[in-house]
Design a protein around this motif. Structure first.
Motif, PDB file in Angstrom:
ATOM      1  N   TRP A  48       0.681  -0.984  -0.188  1.00 35.42           N
ATOM      2  CA  TRP A  48       0.208   0.366   0.175  1.00 35.42           C
ATOM      3  C   TRP A  48       0.903   1.368  -0.204  1.00 35.42           C
ATOM      4  CZ3 TRP A  48      -4.565   2.410  -1.210  1.00 35.42           C
ATOM      5  CH2 TRP A  48      -4.832   3.142  -0.593  1.00 35.42           C
ATOM      6  N   GLU A  49       2.183   1.392   0.857  1.00 36.37           N
ATOM      7  CA  GLU A  49       2.811   2.350   1.500  1.00 36.37           C
ATOM      8  C   GLU A  49       3.319   2.637  -0.637  1.00 36.37           C
ATOM      9  OE1 GLU A  49       2.982   4.897   3.359  1.00 36.37           O
ATOM     10  OE2 GLU A  49       1.031   3.040   4.696  1.00 36.37           O
ATOM     11  N   ALA A 203      15.711  -9.077  -3.128  1.00 36.70           N
ATOM     12  CA  ALA A 203      14.919  -8.712  -2.205  1.00 36.70           C
ATOM     13  C   ALA A 203      13.667  -8.489  -2.033  1.00 36.70           C
ATOM     14  CB  ALA A 203      15.669  -7.371  -1.422  1.00 36.70           C
ATOM     15  N   TYR A 204      13.079  -7.502  -3.045  1.00 37.89           N
ATOM     16  CA  TYR A 204      11.693  -7.437  -3.560  1.00 37.89           C
ATOM     17  C   TYR A 204      10.321  -8.127  -3.062  1.00 37.89           C
ATOM     18  CZ  TYR A 204       7.272  -5.512  -5.370  1.00 37.89           C
ATOM     19  OH  TYR A 204       5.640  -5.574  -5.363  1.00 37.89           O
ATOM     20  N   GLU A 205      11.332  -9.785  -3.586  1.00 33.89           N
ATOM     21  CA  GLU A 205      10.115 -10.371  -3.442  1.00 33.89           C
ATOM     22  C   GLU A 205      10.038 -10.998  -1.800  1.00 33.89           C
ATOM     23  OE1 GLU A 205      11.948 -13.646  -5.714  1.00 33.89           O
ATOM     24  OE2 GLU A 205      11.534 -12.789  -7.694  1.00 33.89           O
ATOM     25  N   ASP A 206      11.543 -10.378  -1.311  1.00 29.10           N
ATOM     26  CA  ASP A 206      11.285 -11.267   0.555  1.00 29.10           C
ATOM     27  C   ASP A 206      10.274 -10.703   1.154  1.00 29.10           C
ATOM     28  OD1 ASP A 206      13.065 -13.395  -0.296  1.00 29.10           O
ATOM     29  OD2 ASP A 206      14.615 -12.155   0.019  1.00 29.10           O
ATOM     30  N   LEU A 207      10.635  -9.237   0.615  1.00 27.22           N
ATOM     31  CA  LEU A 207       9.408  -8.054   1.398  1.00 27.22           C
ATOM     32  C   LEU A 207       7.899  -9.262   1.274  1.00 27.22           C
ATOM     33  CD1 LEU A 207      10.276  -4.345  -0.421  1.00 27.22           C
ATOM     34  CD2 LEU A 207      10.714  -5.227   1.983  1.00 27.22           C
ATOM     35  N   ALA A 208       7.495  -9.214   0.479  1.00 27.14           N
ATOM     36  CA  ALA A 208       6.517 -10.246   0.147  1.00 27.14           C
ATOM     37  C   ALA A 208       4.974  -8.957   0.950  1.00 27.14           C
ATOM     38  CB  ALA A 208       5.839 -11.018   1.187  1.00 27.14           C
ATOM     39  N   VAL A 209       5.026  -7.766  -0.357  1.00 29.01           N
ATOM     40  CA  VAL A 209       4.698  -6.118   0.205  1.00 29.01           C
ATOM     41  C   VAL A 209       3.306  -6.268   0.370  1.00 29.01           C
ATOM     42  CG1 VAL A 209       6.292  -5.246  -1.410  1.00 29.01           C
ATOM     43  CG2 VAL A 209       4.619  -6.440  -2.455  1.00 29.01           C
ATOM     44  N   TRP A 210       2.905  -7.528  -0.335  1.00 30.87           N
ATOM     45  CA  TRP A 210       0.976  -7.697   0.373  1.00 30.87           C
ATOM     46  C   TRP A 210       1.016  -8.380   1.477  1.00 30.87           C
ATOM     47  CZ3 TRP A 210      -1.587  -3.451  -0.675  1.00 30.87           C
ATOM     48  CH2 TRP A 210      -1.375  -2.734  -1.511  1.00 30.87           C
TER      49      TRP A 210
END
Length: 219
Positions: A48-49, A203-210
């Motif tokens: 969301w951010e 690194a982005y995949e590891d964030l699991a952004v949702w």
């Protein structure tokens, strides 16, 4: 949406629009969930951010580097100026919607009742704007702006992304098909491609952004 542009490379513009549409679809799915309070997901997930930041970067860069330049170049052309006014007006409804959604996320009493309507409106308004821009405004950009002015717009976006550049490219390419990824990366400097392929994507995949990151406080 396929168009024949003669002057400007619109590859990145369409990529940004596609990324925003992808996130709108995800937001709509989240707010339709019945197994978990969607306020929990939206208020704590990195996605969301990132959506808000990169949407604001894109629109603000257009407001600063696209519309004023075109307005000056198209002085006296009423139909074209009316289209630019529409673009700016459509931008103007988005920030208040984002603020209203954030307010609903923070409202533990009645926020859930308002959230679906607000996110539906966001999907309708932003989706409609992206369609309108692609249908009418990009053609006008192509015949009005110089290569230097287009590069200034791209530079403005990079500046506004700032320290989030390592997240921006993976966010942009998230869920894109292999051909689109290859096309976009092929236009980028080798160090940037290497950073994406070797570090940023993982690194982005590891964030699991949702995925919500913290427990949801209830009253």
């Amino acid at each position: 949406m396929s168009q024949d542009f003669k002057n400007l490379d619109m590859t990145m513009m369409f990529a940004i629009h596609d990324a925003l549409r992808r996130e709108l679809e995800r937001i709509a799915r989240i707010t339709a969930r019945v197994d978990e309070d969607p306020r929990h997901v939206l208020s704590t997930a990195v996605g969301w951010e990132l959506f808000k930041k990169f949407l604001t970067v894109h629109h603000t860069s257009e407001d600063v580097k696209i519309w004023p330049v075109m307005e000056a170049a198209l002085a006296g052309k009423d139909a074209e100026l009316a289209l630019l006014a529409d673009m700016e007006a459509e931008h103007g409804v988005i920030d208040p919607l984002l603020a209203d959604i954030d307010a609903a996320l923070a409202d533990r009493d009645s926020g859930l009742e308002r959230l679906t309507g607000l996110t539906d409106t966001l999907c309708t308004k932003l989706g409609g704007h992206l369609d309108h821009e692609e249908r009418d405004a990009l053609r006008l950009m192509d015949i009005t702006l110089s290569q230097e002015q287009w590069a200034a717009f791209a530079g403005e976006q990079r500046t506004r992304v700032g320290d989030d550049s390592s997240r921006y490219l993976p966010w942009l390419l998230d869920d894109a098909d292999a051909a689109k990824v290859a096309k976009l990366l092929g236009n980028m400097p080798e160090p940037l491609r290497n950073a994406y392929e070797n570090d940023w994507r993982k690194a982005y995949e590891d964030l699991a952004v949702w995925t919500p990151k913290t427990p949801f406080a209830t009253r």
